[in-house]
Design a protein around this motif. Structure first.
Motif, PDB file in Angstrom:
ATOM      1  N   GLY A  14      -9.770   4.323   0.440  1.00 64.36           N
ATOM      2  CA  GLY A  14      -9.341   3.046   1.117  1.00 64.36           C
ATOM      3  C   GLY A  14      -8.371   2.541   0.158  1.00 64.36           C
ATOM      4  O   GLY A  14      -8.200   2.762  -1.221  1.00 64.36           O
TER       5      GLY A  14
ATOM      6  N   SER B 138      -9.055  10.318   7.869  1.00 68.51           N
ATOM      7  CA  SER B 138      -8.257  11.593   7.576  1.00 68.51           C
ATOM      8  C   SER B 138      -7.290  11.928   8.883  1.00 68.51           C
ATOM      9  O   SER B 138      -6.226  12.837   8.491  1.00 68.51           O
ATOM     10  CB  SER B 138      -9.356  12.624   7.460  1.00 68.51           C
ATOM     11  OG  SER B 138     -10.220  13.027   8.623  1.00 68.51           O
TER      12      SER B 138
ATOM     13  N   TRP C  30      -9.746   4.251   4.844  1.00 67.50           N
ATOM     14  CA  TRP C  30      -9.009   5.621   5.120  1.00 67.50           C
ATOM     15  C   TRP C  30      -9.635   6.259   6.226  1.00 67.50           C
ATOM     16  O   TRP C  30     -10.927   6.181   6.148  1.00 67.50           O
ATOM     17  CB  TRP C  30      -9.078   6.171   3.846  1.00 67.50           C
ATOM     18  CG  TRP C  30      -8.309   7.592   3.877  1.00 67.50           C
ATOM     19  CD1 TRP C  30      -8.797   8.658   3.705  1.00 67.50           C
ATOM     20  CD2 TRP C  30      -6.913   7.802   4.454  1.00 67.50           C
ATOM     21  NE1 TRP C  30      -7.859   9.731   4.102  1.00 67.50           N
ATOM     22  CE2 TRP C  30      -6.617   9.237   4.546  1.00 67.50           C
ATOM     23  CE3 TRP C  30      -5.746   6.988   4.562  1.00 67.50           C
ATOM     24  CZ2 TRP C  30      -5.360   9.860   4.649  1.00 67.50           C
ATOM     25  CZ3 TRP C  30      -4.480   7.651   4.955  1.00 67.50           C
ATOM     26  CH2 TRP C  30      -4.395   8.971   4.901  1.00 67.50           C
TER      27      TRP C  30
ATOM     28  N   SER D   8       0.808  -1.061   0.004  1.00 70.74           N
ATOM     29  CA  SER D   8      -0.019   0.117   0.021  1.00 70.74           C
ATOM     30  C   SER D   8       0.942   1.290   0.003  1.00 70.74           C
ATOM     31  O   SER D   8       0.750   2.342  -0.782  1.00 70.74           O
ATOM     32  CB  SER D   8      -0.783   0.059   1.217  1.00 70.74           C
ATOM     33  OG  SER D   8      -1.751  -0.881   1.102  1.00 70.74           O
TER      34      SER D   8
ATOM     35  N   LEU E 275      -8.841   9.937  -0.764  1.00 69.14           N
ATOM     36  CA  LEU E 275      -8.866   8.398  -0.538  1.00 69.14           C
ATOM     37  C   LEU E 275     -10.028   8.111   0.161  1.00 69.14           C
ATOM     38  O   LEU E 275     -10.214   8.652   1.250  1.00 69.14           O
ATOM     39  CB  LEU E 275      -7.383   8.253  -0.048  1.00 69.14           C
ATOM     40  CG  LEU E 275      -6.869   6.620   0.074  1.00 69.14           C
ATOM     41  CD1 LEU E 275      -6.851   6.209  -1.288  1.00 69.14           C
ATOM     42  CD2 LEU E 275      -5.711   6.779   0.731  1.00 69.14           C
TER      43      LEU E 275
ATOM     44  N   ARG F 112      -3.805  11.410   7.761  1.00 68.55           N
ATOM     45  CA  ARG F 112      -3.257  12.215   6.516  1.00 68.55           C
ATOM     46  C   ARG F 112      -1.640  12.503   6.557  1.00 68.55           C
ATOM     47  O   ARG F 112      -1.295  12.454   5.562  1.00 68.55           O
ATOM     48  CB  ARG F 112      -4.345  13.402   6.422  1.00 68.55           C
ATOM     49  CG  ARG F 112      -4.095  14.447   7.602  1.00 68.55           C
ATOM     50  CD  ARG F 112      -4.782  15.646   7.281  1.00 68.55           C
ATOM     51  NE  ARG F 112      -4.689  16.506   6.140  1.00 68.55           N
ATOM     52  CZ  ARG F 112      -5.627  16.501   5.128  1.00 68.55           C
ATOM     53  NH1 ARG F 112      -6.414  15.811   5.245  1.00 68.55           N
ATOM     54  NH2 ARG F 112      -5.069  17.297   4.178  1.00 68.55           N
TER      55      ARG F 112
ATOM     56  N   LEU G  23      -2.469   4.212  10.342  1.00 76.38           N
ATOM     57  CA  LEU G  23      -3.820   3.951  10.154  1.00 76.38           C
ATOM     58  C   LEU G  23      -4.454   3.150  11.558  1.00 76.38           C
ATOM     59  O   LEU G  23      -5.587   3.447  12.074  1.00 76.38           O
ATOM     60  CB  LEU G  23      -4.489   3.062   8.944  1.00 76.38           C
ATOM     61  CG  LEU G  23      -4.391   3.854   7.843  1.00 76.38           C
ATOM     62  CD1 LEU G  23      -4.291   2.989   6.246  1.00 76.38           C
ATOM     63  CD2 LEU G  23      -5.493   5.166   7.777  1.00 76.38           C
TER      64      LEU G  23
ATOM     65  N   ALA H 274      -4.879  12.920   0.195  1.00 72.85           N
ATOM     66  CA  ALA H 274      -5.331  12.584   1.534  1.00 72.85           C
ATOM     67  C   ALA H 274      -6.799  12.996   1.565  1.00 72.85           C
ATOM     68  O   ALA H 274      -7.425  12.398   2.415  1.00 72.85           O
ATOM     69  CB  ALA H 274      -4.429  13.483   2.259  1.00 72.85           C
TER      70      ALA H 274
END
Length: 471
Positions: A384, A410, A408, A355, A382, A413, A429, A379
């Motif tokens: 996922g 934020s 995703w 990723s 997105l 970011r 994440l 950012a």
């Protein structure tokens, strides 16, 4: 005779009529002229407000707001009328300079359609590979100066055909199977391909590539049905991501990891449950969809559209709610995707092993001076990332995909905005509590379903543990 015009103006008119929806950059690139020449052309066209619909796009950088133009029916008629005298002059000059083109009192034979040509060639050629096809070959390979070969799994074998293909014969097949746009792409990028739904032979992928400067032809037998999310044992998070109204979903992995089948399953799931307008943009099509609850348009590069960026813009102009792309080849396409993700769900395939590397590959498409702005827009856009790892199937033929799925948030970011932290995207994440499906969980699901062997699952577990210890 009409007034003389430049060949650039003639070309810009023709391409504008073909594209219908474009930016100045799109138009300049397709016509192979400077941006200023395209801007001058559009300035003249904008003098009549009935010829173009103009939409302002989000800024690419401070002080620069690009525009998208839609050619109206009045504008199309104007350009066609303006070009007609010049087109006649070109044709008259060609006739006058070439005696072979002079009219003769003979019956003119109308050339058959491209589809008829392809069908006729397949009817003539495939019987030569009948034995290999009956034994379950996944693809047929034709090289100049050699007999044909058949692919079974990962291996090639002689196809039990005695005929050797001559270079001129193979060149004739390429001329018959591929249009001028595809032949140009073959010369520029070294390959071209398209999916063809043959009425008699079923779905076939027709590929051409250059090897040592010589063309090689490959016919791949495509799946007759679209896999489901359950068929691929994909986690529920994949369906959750694909149910969003807008945003960008990146599907990544190495070649053969299952990116195309995963995207096809996502589209198939939407098609079976929701009423919407779905557009796929492929080079080539690998799965053919049938309309269920959604209306699906499948467009192929160099057949239905000149390239990815204008195809995305056309899909948005057609009010597509979902756009799926088999590639993001350049900054222009990536920029269009980022602008589109605020009002449609965009699914794009990116070849990368992880990723973070997929994110970096997209950013690397952008000129250095604009990368900071592109990271910020990515950012914001997105939704996922689905990262796939191909594993050998338990049955011993083919591959199955283990999926790492990242929802995703934020709050993470900074992992995109800061290049030094992009490599820690997954950890960031996890830190902010994003929804995540790990590759390890996917591997255990595949093992439980009998799709991979216990040995393969244990190997994946050992590899993950070694990676954690190194980290």
């Amino acid at each position: 005779m009409g007034d003389k015009i430049s060949i650039n103006t003639y070309r810009l008119r023709k391409i504008a009529m073909g594209m219908r929806v474009f930016t100045a950059n799109n138009l300049a690139s397709a016509a192979e002229v400077s941006n200023q020449t395209a801007q001058d052309f559009l300035s003249v066209l904008k003098e009549n407000p009935k010829f173009l619909q103009v939409e302002q796009l989000p800024p690419l950088k401070a002080g620069r707001r690009p525009h998208r133009y839609t050619l109206t029916p009045e504008g199309f008629a104007h350009l066609a009328t303006a070009n007609a005298p010049f087109a006649r002059e070109i044709n008259e000059q060609a006739l006058a300079s070439d005696p072979a083109l002079q009219p003769h009192p003979v019956t003119i034979t109308v050339r058959s359609s491209w589809k008829d040509d392809v069908e006729a060639w397949l009817r003539k050629t495939l019987p030569e590979f009948r034995t290999a096809i009956e034994q379950g070959a996944s693809a047929l390979l034709i090289k100049p100066g050699e007999a044909g070969a058949a692919r079974f799994g990962q291996r090639l074998y002689p196809a039990s055909t005695e005929r050797v293909w001559g270079a001129s014969e193979l060149e004739g097949a390429l001329q018959r199977l591929f249009n001028p746009g595809q032949q140009e792409r073959l010369a520029k990028q070294g390959w071209t391909a398209y999916g063809y739904a043959s009425e008699q032979q079923g779905p076939i992928g027709i590929y051409a590539r250059l090897v040592s400067g010589k063309p090689v032809l490959e016919l791949r037998f495509l799946p007759k049905s679209v896999p489901t999310l359950d068929d691929l044992q994909l986690p529920s998070l994949v369906e959750s991501l694909s149910s969003q109204a807008a945003g960008l979903i990146v599907v990544t992995g190495l070649a053969g990891s299952g990116k195309s089948s995963t995207i096809a399953a996502m589209i198939g799931n939407m098609n079976s449950k929701e009423g919407g307008h779905i557009t796929t943009i492929d080079e080539p099509i690998r799965y053919f969809h049938v309309n269920q609850k959604s209306f699906i348009e499948q467009r192929q590069i160099a057949i239905d559209t000149p390239d990815f960026s204008p195809a995305i813009e056309q899909a948005l102009a057609d009010r597509s709610s979902v756009v799926a792309m088999s590639d993001v080849p350049d900054w222009q396409s990536f920029s269009t995707i980022l602008a589109a993700a605020s009002r449609a769900l965009i699914v794009c395939r990116v070849a990368a092993p992880s990723s973070p590397e997929a994110i970096q590959k997209l950013i690397n498409l952008v000129p250095g001076s604009e990368q900071k702005a592109a990271r910020n827009r990515l950012a914001e856009s997105l939704s996922g990332i689905i990262c796939l790892t191909g594993l050998p199937a338990a049955a011993g033929a083919g591959m199955v995909a283990a999926a790492e799925v990242l929802g995703w948030r934020s709050e993470a970011r900074e992992a995109i905005l800061n290049p030094e932290r992009t490599g820690s995207l997954v950890e960031e994440l996890k830190r902010v509590g994003a929804r995540i499906e790990s590759t390890a969980a996917s591997v255990q699901r595949l093992r439980g379903a009998g799709l991979i062997s216990s040995k393969t699952a244990e190997h994946c577990q050992a590899r993950d543990q070694a990676c954690s210890e190194r980290g």
